[in-house]
Structures are given as C-alpha cells and as structure tokens.
Design an enzyme around this catalytic site. Structure first.
Site, PDB file in Angstrom:
ATOM      1  CG  ASP A 108      36.845  44.420  37.606  1.00 52.18           C
ATOM      2  OD1 ASP A 108      37.208  44.713  36.452  1.00 52.18           O
ATOM      3  OD2 ASP A 108      35.728  44.754  38.061  1.00 52.18           O
ATOM      4  CG  HIS A 175      38.737  47.684  41.028  1.00 54.68           C
ATOM      5  ND1 HIS A 175      37.588  47.882  40.306  1.00 54.68           N
ATOM      6  CD2 HIS A 175      38.628  46.437  41.566  1.00 54.68           C
ATOM      7  CE1 HIS A 175      36.820  46.795  40.394  1.00 54.68           C
ATOM      8  NE2 HIS A 175      37.423  45.916  41.154  1.00 54.68           N
ATOM      9  CB  CYS A 186      35.267  46.628  43.692  1.00 57.09           C
ATOM     10  SG  CYS A 186      35.711  44.906  43.966  1.00 57.09           S
TER      11      CYS A 186
HETATM   12 ZN    ZN Z   1      36.711  44.244  42.121  1.00 56.18          ZN
END
Ligand code: ZN
Length: 470
Positions: A108, A175, A186
């Site tokens: 991410d 996260h 996520c």
């Molecule tokens: Zn993620």
C-alpha cells in the site's frame, strides 16, 4: 515531490487547449520546459492538428519523465546514498543483537514512507525491504535473502563474523485506518485489521519454521510484527516474549503512549516506554507470554516507539493529527525492485516481484486501486517497472533489461483491455546496485539501436530511447 506529480494534469489541460494552434509544438514544448522541466517526445505531438493529441499517452510520458527527473534531483541533493550501509545505524542494530534486518510491509502506497518517516530509521540500515500486498511476503524469497545474509557473514565477515551471537531480524508490517476502518484499511484483507495482522503473523511463523527445518534450530531468526494506522502514522508493536513468540493480543499502541508522553523530555519518554514494555509483557489472559523479550529486542522496540512518537508529533503539527488524504492517492505503480528515491507516503503502490506470475495478487490489488483513482477520471494507470543489476556480475545488466521487458510484456498481456484502451502506460528503468547510480531508461523494443521516442498506438506504450531523454 508530490506537488510536481500533482501538477501534471493541470499543465496538460493547458497544453490540450493549444493543440490546434499553428505553432503548437513550439508552444507546448515551451510550456512543458517551463512548468515541468522537460520536453515531451516530439512523436506524441506531431500530427496532433489532424488526429488530436493522445492525452493518455502524453500523461503517461509526462509522469514517467517527472519520476526520472525527481530521481535525478534526489541523487543531486545526496538525500539517499543508495545501498551503502550507514555505520552508525548498522552498529545500533548490532548492539541490539541483529546483523541484518529484513522488512516486508504491505505494498500500500500509504506505507511508502515507512522506514524513513514512520519508523525514522536510516534506509541504508535495512538490508532488505520488499513490499507485498497485505504484507503476505514470499517465504521462499525471504529464506533466500536469509541465506545471502548468512553467507556474507561467513565469507566476508559482513557486518560481523559468524562467531558473533547476533541474529537475523524479520519484520512484517500491516496497516489499518482508524478514521474509516471498514473501507480505508488494507485492500488485500478487505479492510479487516485483525485479518491483516493475523495474515502477516502467520507468514512470520512460516518463515521461522522454514529456517529451523532447513538449517536446524541454532539458525533461528527473531520476528517482529508492527501495525501502522495510516491516518496518523502511529504504530502498534507486537512485543515478543522471552522465547521470541508473538501474539496478536500482546502489543503496545503508540498513540496511547503519545498521550502519556506529550511534553516529556526524551529521557522521561524512554522511561515510560520501558515501563509499557514491562507491563505488556506481564499481562495475563490471551496475550500472556513467557516474560519480557531479550534486552536487545527491548532496546529496539523502545527505539522504534520513541522514533514514531516524533512522527506522530509531526503529523499533529503539520496535519492536525490526521492526514487529509486518509484513502489512496498513489500516482503510479512501482514494480520490481522499487525505487530508493521515492520514500514518501501515498506516492506509489509498490509491488515487489521478479516475475509477474509470482506477483499477480500484488499487481491485481494495485491495478484495482489505480483504476479507481485514475481510470475513473479518464487517466491511464502508470506502471514504472524498475530492476537493479550488479555491474560486478558479467551480463547482469543485459539479463536485467531482458527481465524488465519480460515483466512489462506480461503486465500488458494480463491487463490487455486497459492497454487496448490506452489506459495502461508502462515505463522501464534499470539501475546499478552501487550507491547513487543513475536510472537508465530501457527502450521497450529489443532493437539494439537507440531510437527516438515513439508511441505504439495500439497499446499506449511509451518508448523512450536509451539515453534517458524523451
Ligand atoms: Zn495493505
């Protein structure tokens, strides 16, 4: 950095308004030089008065040229010194008992500034950093990196010989979003924080088991699980017990610590952090473990937490405690080895891979994210394929260029519908592993001769010559 990338659509809108004027090409190049700092490939501009400009291809070319220009600027300012180890940072980790640190965060883009900003560690101190969707890292690849690190201890005594009682540390980073936990967490785990943490933890355990089964128990590694709230950059550290075991239920939330330490001097903050470590290690119930972690691990966790307190402080001062862009705002997908030069939150979605087959889940998530950000506005998804080679190894550069092309072709084939509509623009670069090496642009065709930039009209693919100039 972000400002230069965000400025591109505005400049291109002004450029589009000029496309039917007589001296269009000169006007456009002048505008691009002034506003973006480079010229566009002539081939994109010729014939615009008849067929109109292919704005998607122009956007892709401008984005890729801006990335290269930012990288050059970063090198010029010496902001990164590539992969040369930073002695102070390496000795800090050695003091904690670790000769190599390997971090696998989620791909991410909101974790793009993880090492430099969220954890405030020098990039060069981290031996391996490879992102995977959902932090579900490749166990075999991690074992390969462990073998490399251990071998260099035996053969080169780097950073210390095998007689030192140090260990290899593997960290996984998941996260979530505290502002919108059901939607902005996520993507690889359906925004479910618990699933994200459990997924990363299970990979960590598989990695340790793989090392122990293949190289006996004495070759064990230490594990650490860290979570990041991408809205505030506050971390949660899952504290290992005395046996190195982790639990989803035994962790320190740094936002809580931040509340307790506001206004404290660093020494007072450290004392509270160590106290939190003691308390969490003695807890009963689901999160109970076999006492406090080793002294080195305690020092490491305390340093990560204190470093992160400074980052929370920064987010409070500069962003009112919470980023305005809590969701995705990535500008491109970075594929391959990733750029050392771009370590900034939300700048890029990063898919670490050597072949598309192994990285398909990561790429699918990235394409989905960039589709909703760009394609919904008519802009293409820009994919920057980048691999590093080792100049000391004969033929390494040629093989790396071939890999670049192979991965790019595979991406274009997998997302053929996007490519057909001109909504997928791929650029390729390679870079020597030595510190501060320049990015070298790879021509998208196999023809050996350098040739001027051209767009393959059926694919929207941008070709740029070997010299690096569009
Ligand atoms: Zn993620």
């Amino acid at each position: 950095m972000r400002g230069r990338l965000a400025a591109i659509p505005g400049v291109l809108q002004r450029l589009a308004a000029e496309q039917h004027s007589v001296d269009f090409v000169e006007k456009v190049q002048e505008l691009c030089r002034r506003e973006l700092g480079f010229e566009l490939p002539e081939s994109l501009l010729r014939g615009a008065w008849i067929a109109g400009l292919d704005m998607r291809a122009v956007y892709g070319a401008a984005m890729l040229a801006t990335l290269r220009s930012i990288a050059e600027q970063v090198h010029a300012t010496g902001f990164t010194n590539g992969r040369d180890p930073d002695e102070t940072a390496v000795s800090f980790f050695l003091d904690c008992g670790y000769h190599a640190v390997d971090i696998s965060p989620c791909s991410d883009g909101r974790l793009k500034g993880l090492i430099r900003y969220i954890l405030r560690l020098p990039d060069e101190a981290i031996r391996y950093r490879n992102a995977y969707a959902g932090a579900l890292f490749d166990v075999e690849a991690s074992v390969g990196r462990w073998i490399e690190a251990e071998l260099s201890r035996f053969r080169e005594w780097r950073p210390v010989g095998p007689e030192a009682e140090s260990r290899y540390l593997k960290i996984a980073v998941y996260h979530w979003s505290s502002s919108d936990p059901l939607h902005m967490g996520c993507a690889a785990h359906g925004s479910n924080r618990r699933r994200a943490a459990a997924g990363a933890l299970s990979r960590l355990r598989e990695f340790r088991e793989a090392i122990q089964n293949q190289f006996c128990c004495g070759a064990s590694v230490d594990l650490l699980l860290v979570g990041v709230d991408t809205d505030t950059d506050a971390i949660t550290v899952h504290v290992p017990d005395a046996d190195g075991e982790l639990s989803l239920h035994r962790s320190i939330d740094n936002m809580d610590l931040y509340g307790q330490t506001v206004g404290d001097d660093p020494n007072a903050a450290y004392l509270k952090v160590y106290e939190a470590l003691r308390v969490v290690s003695e807890q009963e119930g689901w999160g109970s473990g076999n006492g406090q972690p080793t002294e080195g691990m305690r020092r490491l966790v305390a340093t990560l937490l204190v470093n992160n307190l400074s980052q929370i402080d920064y987010v409070c001062a500069a962003h009112g405690g919470r980023y305005a862009d809590v969701g995705h705002a990535e500008h491109f997908i970075s594929v391959g080895d990733g750029f050392e030069e771009f370590q900034l939150r939300n700048i890029a979605y990063y898919a670490h891979l050597q072949t598309l087959e192994e990285g398909t889940p990561d790429m699918d998530v990235g394409i989905r994210i960039l589709e909703s950000l760009n394609v919904s506005r008519g802009l293409p998804v820009v994919v920057a394929v980048h691999f590093r080679y080792d100049r000391r190894v004969p033929g390494s550069r040629d093989r790396t260029i071939a890999k670049c092309r192979r991965v790019t072709d595979a991406i274009r084939a997998r997302y053929a519908e996007l490519a057909r509509r001109g909504l997928l623009v791929c650029g390729m670069t390679v870079q020597d592993q030595a510190a501060g090496s320049p990015l070298e642009v790879v021509d998208c065709e196999t023809a050996p001769a350098a040739r001027p930039a051209a767009v393959d009209d059926t694919s929207g693919r941008i070709c740029v010559d070997e010299g690096g100039k569009p």
